[in-house]
Design a protein around this motif. Structure first.
Motif, PDB file in Angstrom:
ATOM      1  N   ALA A  68     -13.550  11.615  -1.215  1.00  0.00           N
ATOM      2  CA  ALA A  68     -13.445  12.928  -0.400  1.00  0.00           C
ATOM      3  C   ALA A  68     -11.897  13.110  -0.304  1.00  0.00           C
ATOM      4  O   ALA A  68     -11.360  14.447  -0.066  1.00  0.00           O
ATOM      5  N   ALA A  69     -10.957  12.075  -0.366  1.00  0.00           N
ATOM      6  CA  ALA A  69      -9.596  12.409  -0.140  1.00  0.00           C
ATOM      7  C   ALA A  69      -8.799  12.367  -1.467  1.00  0.00           C
ATOM      8  O   ALA A  69      -7.745  12.358  -1.420  1.00  0.00           O
ATOM      9  N   ALA A  70      -9.839  12.415  -2.616  1.00  0.00           N
ATOM     10  CA  ALA A  70      -9.088  12.401  -4.034  1.00  0.00           C
ATOM     11  C   ALA A  70      -7.866  13.276  -4.360  1.00  0.00           C
ATOM     12  O   ALA A  70      -7.099  13.185  -4.876  1.00  0.00           O
ATOM     13  N   GLY A  71      -8.040  14.695  -3.640  1.00  0.00           N
ATOM     14  CA  GLY A  71      -7.188  15.775  -3.838  1.00  0.00           C
ATOM     15  C   GLY A  71      -6.023  15.640  -2.926  1.00  0.00           C
ATOM     16  O   GLY A  71      -4.997  16.597  -2.985  1.00  0.00           O
ATOM     17  N   LYS A  72      -6.029  14.703  -1.878  1.00  0.00           N
ATOM     18  CA  LYS A  72      -4.965  14.753  -0.940  1.00  0.00           C
ATOM     19  C   LYS A  72      -3.776  14.015  -1.646  1.00  0.00           C
ATOM     20  O   LYS A  72      -3.600  12.985  -2.324  1.00  0.00           O
ATOM     21  N   ARG A  73      -2.577  14.344  -1.259  1.00  0.00           N
ATOM     22  CA  ARG A  73      -1.164  13.754  -1.681  1.00  0.00           C
ATOM     23  C   ARG A  73      -0.808  12.514  -0.844  1.00  0.00           C
ATOM     24  O   ARG A  73      -1.407  12.264   0.423  1.00  0.00           O
ATOM     25  N   ALA A  74      -0.512  11.533  -1.561  1.00  0.00           N
ATOM     26  CA  ALA A  74      -0.008  10.321  -0.869  1.00  0.00           C
ATOM     27  C   ALA A  74       0.498  10.381   0.562  1.00  0.00           C
ATOM     28  O   ALA A  74       0.338   9.649   1.136  1.00  0.00           O
ATOM     29  N   ARG A  75       1.539  11.179   0.492  1.00  0.00           N
ATOM     30  CA  ARG A  75       2.461  11.390   1.757  1.00  0.00           C
ATOM     31  C   ARG A  75       1.585  11.684   3.072  1.00  0.00           C
ATOM     32  O   ARG A  75       1.928  11.368   4.118  1.00  0.00           O
ATOM     33  N   THR A  76       0.448  12.421   2.738  1.00  0.00           N
ATOM     34  CA  THR A  76      -0.480  12.639   3.729  1.00  0.00           C
ATOM     35  C   THR A  76      -1.453  11.625   4.137  1.00  0.00           C
ATOM     36  O   THR A  76      -2.233  11.983   5.127  1.00  0.00           O
ATOM     37  N   LEU A  77      -1.588  10.619   3.446  1.00  0.00           N
ATOM     38  CA  LEU A  77      -2.752   9.534   3.519  1.00  0.00           C
ATOM     39  C   LEU A  77      -2.201   8.560   4.794  1.00  0.00           C
ATOM     40  O   LEU A  77      -1.376   8.282   4.823  1.00  0.00           O
ATOM     41  N   SER A  78      -3.208   8.362   5.466  1.00  0.00           N
ATOM     42  CA  SER A  78      -3.024   7.451   6.456  1.00  0.00           C
ATOM     43  C   SER A  78      -2.950   5.806   5.952  1.00  0.00           C
ATOM     44  O   SER A  78      -3.155   5.533   4.681  1.00  0.00           O
ATOM     45  N   LEU A  79      -2.184   5.157   6.693  1.00  0.00           N
ATOM     46  CA  LEU A  79      -2.188   3.753   6.248  1.00  0.00           C
ATOM     47  C   LEU A  79      -3.455   3.021   5.632  1.00  0.00           C
ATOM     48  O   LEU A  79      -3.544   2.439   4.622  1.00  0.00           O
ATOM     49  N   GLY A  80      -4.617   3.177   6.303  1.00  0.00           N
ATOM     50  CA  GLY A  80      -5.799   2.961   5.842  1.00  0.00           C
ATOM     51  C   GLY A  80      -6.323   3.400   4.618  1.00  0.00           C
ATOM     52  O   GLY A  80      -6.903   2.588   3.555  1.00  0.00           O
ATOM     53  N   MET A  81      -6.172   4.725   4.201  1.00  0.00           N
ATOM     54  CA  MET A  81      -6.538   5.390   3.007  1.00  0.00           C
ATOM     55  C   MET A  81      -5.617   4.836   2.091  1.00  0.00           C
ATOM     56  O   MET A  81      -6.010   4.779   0.893  1.00  0.00           O
ATOM     57  N   ALA A 119       0.631  -0.974   0.091  1.00  0.00           N
ATOM     58  CA  ALA A 119       0.046   0.128  -0.123  1.00  0.00           C
ATOM     59  C   ALA A 119       0.716   1.023   0.068  1.00  0.00           C
ATOM     60  O   ALA A 119       0.408   2.099  -0.454  1.00  0.00           O
ATOM     61  N   GLY A 120       1.998   1.035   0.341  1.00  0.00           N
ATOM     62  CA  GLY A 120       2.885   2.333   0.467  1.00  0.00           C
ATOM     63  C   GLY A 120       3.812   2.746  -0.688  1.00  0.00           C
ATOM     64  O   GLY A 120       4.656   3.513  -0.776  1.00  0.00           O
ATOM     65  N   ASP A 121       3.423   1.934  -1.803  1.00  0.00           N
ATOM     66  CA  ASP A 121       4.263   2.021  -2.902  1.00  0.00           C
ATOM     67  C   ASP A 121       3.470   3.091  -3.842  1.00  0.00           C
ATOM     68  O   ASP A 121       2.877   2.795  -4.745  1.00  0.00           O
ATOM     69  N   LEU A 122       3.593   4.318  -3.447  1.00  0.00           N
ATOM     70  CA  LEU A 122       2.945   5.475  -4.218  1.00  0.00           C
ATOM     71  C   LEU A 122       3.939   6.443  -4.449  1.00  0.00           C
ATOM     72  O   LEU A 122       4.745   6.896  -3.411  1.00  0.00           O
ATOM     73  N   HIS A 123       3.860   7.239  -5.251  1.00  0.00           N
ATOM     74  CA  HIS A 123       4.507   8.429  -5.508  1.00  0.00           C
ATOM     75  C   HIS A 123       4.248   9.664  -4.270  1.00  0.00           C
ATOM     76  O   HIS A 123       2.788  10.002  -4.433  1.00  0.00           O
TER      77      HIS A 123
END
Length: 243
Positions: free
Chosen positions: A119-132, A81-85
Motif C-alpha cells: 500500500a506504500a509502494a508509491g510513497k517517497r522514502a522521505r515520507t516513510l516512517s522509521l518502521g516503514m 534503514a535510513g539509507d534511502l534516496h
C-alpha cells in the motif's frame, strides 16, 4: 554458510575486531550479540565488503562478498534503514536494486506484499516512517530470494506487531534451510528468536553455542542476565567508530 576466519580490523586507536573466528550455519537463527562498541557492525560491514579487514577474511557460501556476481541473489542484508534516496518511491528503490542484480519486476511486487509495504509502494522514502523504512529494508534484503540473510537491528522502529512479524520471518527463513544472522541488543527478543548465539566483546569471541546452553552455563538465569554476566568486563571501544 557464513565463515569468519581470524577476522581483524585495526584502527589507530586499537583493534575494533580482533582475530575473530566463527561460522553461521544454515537452518537456524543465529543471534549476534555484544555490548556497544563490541565490533558487531564492523564485523558485518567486513562480511559485506563495506570495510576491508586488516587481517583474516569473511566468506559467504565459500566466497568473499566482492566475488559474488549477483550478490543480492546470494545474501540479503538489512543495515541502516535510513539509507534511502529521499525522492525515490519504495517501488523505485526496489526496482533500482532489482535491475542491478538481474531480478525481474514480478519479484518486486512479491516482496512488497510479503513485508506489508504494497500500500506504500508509491510513497517517497522521505515520507516513510522509521518502521516503514525498516520494512522496506527487509524487502530489499529478500529481493533476490537469497540463501543468506544478515539483519542488523531488524526490529528498530517497529511496533509490537512488526516485532512479532520479524521474529516469525527469521524463524521461517531458517526453517527453509537458509542461513540467518540477526544482530540485536534486545535480549528478550533474541531469547525468543535465536537458536544459536555468537557473542563478542572488545572485538573478540566470548561465546559460540546454542541459546539453551548459553543460559544453562550461567546458572539458568535469563538470557539478559547471562549476557550481562559474560560481557560485564567488556567496555565500549571508543576509537575508530566501531560498534
Amino acid at each position: 554458510m557464513i565463515e569468519v576466519e581470524n577476522l581483524t580490523k585495526r584502527y589507530r586507536g586499537g583493534a575494533a575486531v580482533d582475530d575473530l573466528t566463527f561460522t553461521v550455519e544454515p537452518g537456524r537463527v543465529t543471534g549476534f550479540l555484544g555490548p556497544n562498541g563490541a565490533g558487531k557492525s564492523t564485523t558485518i560491514r567486513m562480511m559485506l565488503g563495506l570495510a576491508r579487514p586488516s587481517a583474516g577474511r569473511a566468506l559467504i557460501g565459500g566466497r568473499p562478498y566482492a566475488a559474488l556476481a549477483r550478490p543480492l541473489t546470494v545474501v540479503g542484508a538489512l543495515l541502516e534503514a535510513g539509507d534511502l534516496h529521499p525522492t525515490r518511491t519504495a517501488r523505485e528503490h526496489l526496482r533500482w536494486l532489482a535491475r542491478s542484480n538481474g531480478i525481474g519486476e514480478r519479484r518486486i511486487g512479491e516482496v512488497l506484499e510479503e513485508t506489508g509495504m504494497a500500500a506504500a509502494a508509491g510513497k517517497r522514502a522521505r515520507t516513510l516512517s522509521l518502521g516503514m523504512r525498516q520494512r522496506l529494508g527487509v524487502a530489499a534484503a529478500l529481493l533476490g530470494d537469497p540463501e543468506v540473510l544478515i539483519l542488523d537491528e531488524p526490529v528498530n522502529g517497529l511496533d509490537p506487531e512488526g516485532v512479532i512479524w520479524i521474529r516469525n520471518l527469521a524463524k521461517r527463513l531458517a526453517g527453509e534451510g537458509r542461513t540467518v544472522l540477526v544482530s540485536s541488543h534486545l535480549m528478550s527478543e533474541m531469547a525468543l528468536t535465536a537458536a544459536h548465539l555468537v557473542v563478542i566483546g572488545r572485538g573478540r569471541l566470548l561465546a559460540d553455542l546454542s541459546t539453551e546452553a548459553f543460559v544453562a552455563a550461567h546458572d539458568g538465569s535469563s538470557l539478559e542476565e547471562a549476557f550481562m554476566r559474560l560481557t560485564g568486563a567488556s567496555v565500549e571501544f571508543r576509537s575508530g567508530g566501531a560498534r
